[in-house]
Scaffold this motif. Structure first.
Motif, PDB file in Angstrom:
ATOM      1  N   LYS A 126       0.961  -1.121   0.325  1.00  0.00           N
ATOM      2  CA  LYS A 126      -0.418  -0.144   0.143  1.00  0.00           C
ATOM      3  C   LYS A 126       0.513   1.391  -0.048  1.00  0.00           C
ATOM      4  CE  LYS A 126      -4.531  -1.485   0.185  1.00  0.00           C
ATOM      5  NZ  LYS A 126      -5.278  -1.329  -1.074  1.00  0.00           N
ATOM      6  N   LYS A 127       1.978   1.137   0.547  1.00  0.00           N
ATOM      7  CA  LYS A 127       2.493   2.412   0.872  1.00  0.00           C
ATOM      8  C   LYS A 127       4.324   1.973   0.676  1.00  0.00           C
ATOM      9  CE  LYS A 127       3.589   6.726   3.412  1.00  0.00           C
ATOM     10  NZ  LYS A 127       3.611   7.140   4.924  1.00  0.00           N
ATOM     11  N   ILE A 128       4.982   2.610  -0.190  1.00  0.00           N
ATOM     12  CA  ILE A 128       6.861   2.656  -0.144  1.00  0.00           C
ATOM     13  C   ILE A 128       7.382   3.878   0.784  1.00  0.00           C
ATOM     14  CG2 ILE A 128       8.419   2.448  -1.308  1.00  0.00           C
ATOM     15  CD1 ILE A 128       6.782   0.805  -3.500  1.00  0.00           C
ATOM     16  N   LYS A 130       9.015   6.724   0.918  1.00  0.00           N
ATOM     17  CA  LYS A 130      10.280   7.651  -0.521  1.00  0.00           C
ATOM     18  C   LYS A 130      11.335   7.473  -0.494  1.00  0.00           C
ATOM     19  CE  LYS A 130      10.135  12.010   1.992  1.00  0.00           C
ATOM     20  NZ  LYS A 130      10.230  13.517   1.992  1.00  0.00           N
ATOM     21  N   ASP A 131      12.104   7.110   0.555  1.00  0.00           N
ATOM     22  CA  ASP A 131      13.848   6.750   0.574  1.00  0.00           C
ATOM     23  C   ASP A 131      14.404   5.676   0.655  1.00  0.00           C
ATOM     24  OD1 ASP A 131      14.388   9.578   1.615  1.00  0.00           O
ATOM     25  OD2 ASP A 131      13.909   9.316   3.627  1.00  0.00           O
ATOM     26  N   GLY A 132      12.942   4.799   0.560  1.00  0.00           N
ATOM     27  CA  GLY A 132      13.171   3.094  -0.050  1.00  0.00           C
ATOM     28  C   GLY A 132      13.492   2.192   1.573  1.00  0.00           C
ATOM     29  N   ASN A 133      12.994   3.541   3.363  1.00  0.00           N
ATOM     30  CA  ASN A 133      13.450   1.983   4.374  1.00  0.00           C
ATOM     31  C   ASN A 133      12.028   1.809   4.770  1.00  0.00           C
ATOM     32  OD1 ASN A 133      16.225   3.281   4.196  1.00  0.00           O
ATOM     33  ND2 ASN A 133      14.989   5.387   4.756  1.00  0.00           N
ATOM     34  N   SER A 134      11.434   1.784   4.148  1.00  0.00           N
ATOM     35  CA  SER A 134       9.607   1.302   4.305  1.00  0.00           C
ATOM     36  C   SER A 134       8.965   0.717   3.387  1.00  0.00           C
ATOM     37  CB  SER A 134       9.342   1.335   6.424  1.00  0.00           C
ATOM     38  OG  SER A 134       8.968   2.363   5.938  1.00  0.00           O
ATOM     39  N   ILE A 135       8.420  -0.292   3.871  1.00  0.00           N
ATOM     40  CA  ILE A 135       6.653  -0.744   2.640  1.00  0.00           C
ATOM     41  C   ILE A 135       5.471  -0.737   3.975  1.00  0.00           C
ATOM     42  CG2 ILE A 135       8.177  -1.443   1.365  1.00  0.00           C
ATOM     43  CD1 ILE A 135       7.412  -4.322   1.503  1.00  0.00           C
ATOM     44  N   THR A 136       4.725  -0.648   3.944  1.00  0.00           N
ATOM     45  CA  THR A 136       2.934  -1.427   4.729  1.00  0.00           C
ATOM     46  C   THR A 136       2.481  -1.674   3.341  1.00  0.00           C
ATOM     47  OG1 THR A 136       3.134   1.282   5.678  1.00  0.00           O
ATOM     48  CG2 THR A 136       1.791  -0.283   5.488  1.00  0.00           C
ATOM     49  N   SER A 138      -1.194  -4.952   2.363  1.00  0.00           N
ATOM     50  CA  SER A 138      -2.452  -4.301   2.791  1.00  0.00           C
ATOM     51  C   SER A 138      -2.979  -4.868   4.257  1.00  0.00           C
ATOM     52  CB  SER A 138      -2.950  -5.163   2.238  1.00  0.00           C
ATOM     53  OG  SER A 138      -2.707  -6.283   2.268  1.00  0.00           O
ATOM     54  N   ASP A 139      -2.706  -5.219   5.432  1.00  0.00           N
ATOM     55  CA  ASP A 139      -2.960  -5.110   6.719  1.00  0.00           C
ATOM     56  C   ASP A 139      -2.483  -4.952   6.853  1.00  0.00           C
ATOM     57  OD1 ASP A 139      -0.264  -6.579   7.382  1.00  0.00           O
ATOM     58  OD2 ASP A 139      -1.231  -8.310   7.537  1.00  0.00           O
ATOM     59  N   GLY A 140      -1.535  -3.694   6.642  1.00  0.00           N
ATOM     60  CA  GLY A 140      -1.443  -2.257   8.228  1.00  0.00           C
ATOM     61  C   GLY A 140      -0.010  -2.872   8.464  1.00  0.00           C
ATOM     62  N   THR A 141       0.557  -4.130   8.250  1.00  0.00           N
ATOM     63  CA  THR A 141       2.113  -4.180   8.888  1.00  0.00           C
ATOM     64  C   THR A 141       3.325  -3.488   8.547  1.00  0.00           C
ATOM     65  OG1 THR A 141       1.814  -6.044   8.884  1.00  0.00           O
ATOM     66  CG2 THR A 141       4.082  -5.788   8.905  1.00  0.00           C
ATOM     67  N   LYS A 142       4.107  -2.409   8.673  1.00  0.00           N
ATOM     68  CA  LYS A 142       5.194  -2.346   8.008  1.00  0.00           C
ATOM     69  C   LYS A 142       6.112  -2.672   8.638  1.00  0.00           C
ATOM     70  CE  LYS A 142       7.115   2.796   8.887  1.00  0.00           C
ATOM     71  NZ  LYS A 142       7.148   4.033   9.748  1.00  0.00           N
ATOM     72  N   THR A 145      13.075  -2.273   6.470  1.00  0.00           N
ATOM     73  CA  THR A 145      14.183  -2.149   4.988  1.00  0.00           C
ATOM     74  C   THR A 145      15.075  -1.663   5.002  1.00  0.00           C
ATOM     75  OG1 THR A 145      13.411  -1.534   2.832  1.00  0.00           O
ATOM     76  CG2 THR A 145      11.084  -3.268   3.378  1.00  0.00           C
ATOM     77  N   ASP A 146      16.495  -2.533   4.356  1.00  0.00           N
ATOM     78  CA  ASP A 146      17.332  -2.111   3.539  1.00  0.00           C
ATOM     79  C   ASP A 146      17.493  -1.630   2.550  1.00  0.00           C
ATOM     80  OD1 ASP A 146      18.774  -2.040   6.168  1.00  0.00           O
ATOM     81  OD2 ASP A 146      19.501  -4.229   5.309  1.00  0.00           O
ATOM     82  N   LYS A 147      16.730  -1.656   1.791  1.00  0.00           N
ATOM     83  CA  LYS A 147      16.518  -1.795   0.285  1.00  0.00           C
ATOM     84  C   LYS A 147      14.992  -2.462  -0.276  1.00  0.00           C
ATOM     85  CE  LYS A 147      21.343  -0.894  -0.147  1.00  0.00           C
ATOM     86  NZ  LYS A 147      21.792   0.522  -0.200  1.00  0.00           N
ATOM     87  N   VAL A 148      14.648  -1.620  -1.509  1.00  0.00           N
ATOM     88  CA  VAL A 148      13.020  -2.040  -1.794  1.00  0.00           C
ATOM     89  C   VAL A 148      13.453  -2.060  -3.225  1.00  0.00           C
ATOM     90  CG1 VAL A 148      11.360  -1.315  -2.497  1.00  0.00           C
ATOM     91  CG2 VAL A 148      11.787  -0.961  -0.790  1.00  0.00           C
TER      92      VAL A 148
END
Length: 358
Positions: A126-128, A130-136, A138-142, A145-148
């Motif tokens: 649902k969300k990345i 902008k720096d690529g340090n995390s993604i969210t 569909s179940d809301g889990t965040k 990440t080091d890289k996307v």
């Protein structure tokens, strides 16, 4: 490609495709106890008229100039060796490969799981950050990440960086019921050969070991809001098979698949890092380029550089006018390099020596 990117890059594009196949072969042998689902075999490029045959002769000359052994078969040879009657000639090469995609993905998944790689399925991102340090998801889990790495093919067009650089190609695949035994006896050589012809935009087929025919093709006029019904393409496949093999009349297409791929103006992938982020993107069409793109991303992350990264860079300068889609697909994607290469070898004989290592 020589006209678009110059002689040096044209040669590197040529070699990149070969290296992509080598990567697949290496992975299959590493992850699989039984690697029989990857086969090195031949392909027939069938000419439906004399003009097309002349073009295939040029392709054959270009291929042979760089050590890719091909030959031109006459109409009589096609009948004698393959029992094919509707074509004036063909280009034959044994420099091809076939891989069972389902077997490959299943083996790859099992290999990753055994090596403690976690795979999350059926979870929409649902969300990345902008720096690529995390993604969210569909179940809301965040997920931190080091890289996307974004490898979502045509869906990557939603990224601003690729806006206007890629277009959609709708592709279809079908599998027939087992064909009659008498047909298999008459066409036993086709077990080892992929076929396509110059009269089709992009239709290919081969006989599988289980006695079924696998046939596929694509629609270059795809529009996202106008997905063509499966039946339209299934009817096309059926008509195509029966027109060349009347004894298959009544054959059923038992399994059908479709998907949307991303095409580019020069038919080559986009691969690289979005500047000032930890986000990497790969958009590829063609299995050899998919695996090559993965290798490029891995190299960029681990080593900071990769042999072919500049060829497929996200920010590379694209030609104002790409290769005409009709021309490129009518005579196969191979022509995008082969025909220009023929003129290149005539003009610059030293290039042949560099490719052959002599």
């Amino acid at each position: 490609m020589v006209e678009l990117y110059g002689e040096q890059k044209a040669l590197r594009y040529w070699r990149s495709a070969e290296d992509g196949i080598k990567i697949i072969s290496g992975i299959v042998n590493k992850i699989s106890a039984d690697a029989s689902y990857f086969e090195s075999n031949g392909y027939l490029y069938l000419a439906t008229d004399d003009e097309s045959l002349e073009t295939l002769k040029e392709e054959s000359a270009a291929s042979n100039a760089v050590g890719m052994n091909t030959s031109i078969l006459t109409q009589e040879e096609l009948v004698e060796k393959f029992n094919l009657h509707d074509f004036v000639g063909a280009l034959y090469s044994d420099n091809g490969f076939f891989v069972n995609g389902v077997e490959l993905i299943n083996n790859l998944q099992n290999f990753l799981l055994k090596n403690r790689v976690r795979i999350v399925e059926n979870a929409e991102v649902k969300k990345i950050d902008k720096d690529g340090n995390s993604i969210t998801i569909s179940d809301g889990t965040k997920i931190i990440t080091d890289k996307v790495i974004i490898a979502s093919n045509y869906e990557s067009s939603k990224l601003g960086i690729l806006k206007g650089k890629i277009f959609a190609v709708e592709t279809y695949l079908a599998l027939t019921e087992p064909v009659p035994l008498e047909f298999l006896k008459q066409h036993k050589m086709l077990f080892y050969t992929l076929l396509w012809d110059t009269d089709e935009i992009y239709t290919y087929f081969r006989i599988l070991k289980n006695g079924r025919i696998l046939i596929g093709g694509s629609d270059v006029d795809f529009k996202a809001q106008e997905i063509k019904p499966h039946m339209e393409f299934m009817q096309h496949f059926y008509t195509y098979l029966v027109s060349h093999f009347p004894q298959l009349k009544g054959i059923r297409l038992q399994h059908q698949w479709s998907g949307v791929l991303a095409g580019t103006n020069d038919f080559f992938p986009f691969v690289g890092n979005i500047k000032n982020t930890n986000i990497y993107v790969t958009v590829s069409d063609g299995i050899q380029y998919c695996f090559l793109s993965g290798k490029i991303v891995a190299d960029l992350i681990i080593k900071g550089s990769s042999e072919y990264a500049d060829l497929f860079d996200l920010y590379r300068k694209m030609p104002r006018k790409g290769i005409p889609i009709g021309q490129a697909l009518r005579f196969g994607l191979f022509r995008r390099i082969a025909k220009p290469a023929l003129g290149l070898f005539k003009k610059f004989p030293s290039i042949k020596k560099r490719l052959s290592g002599k």
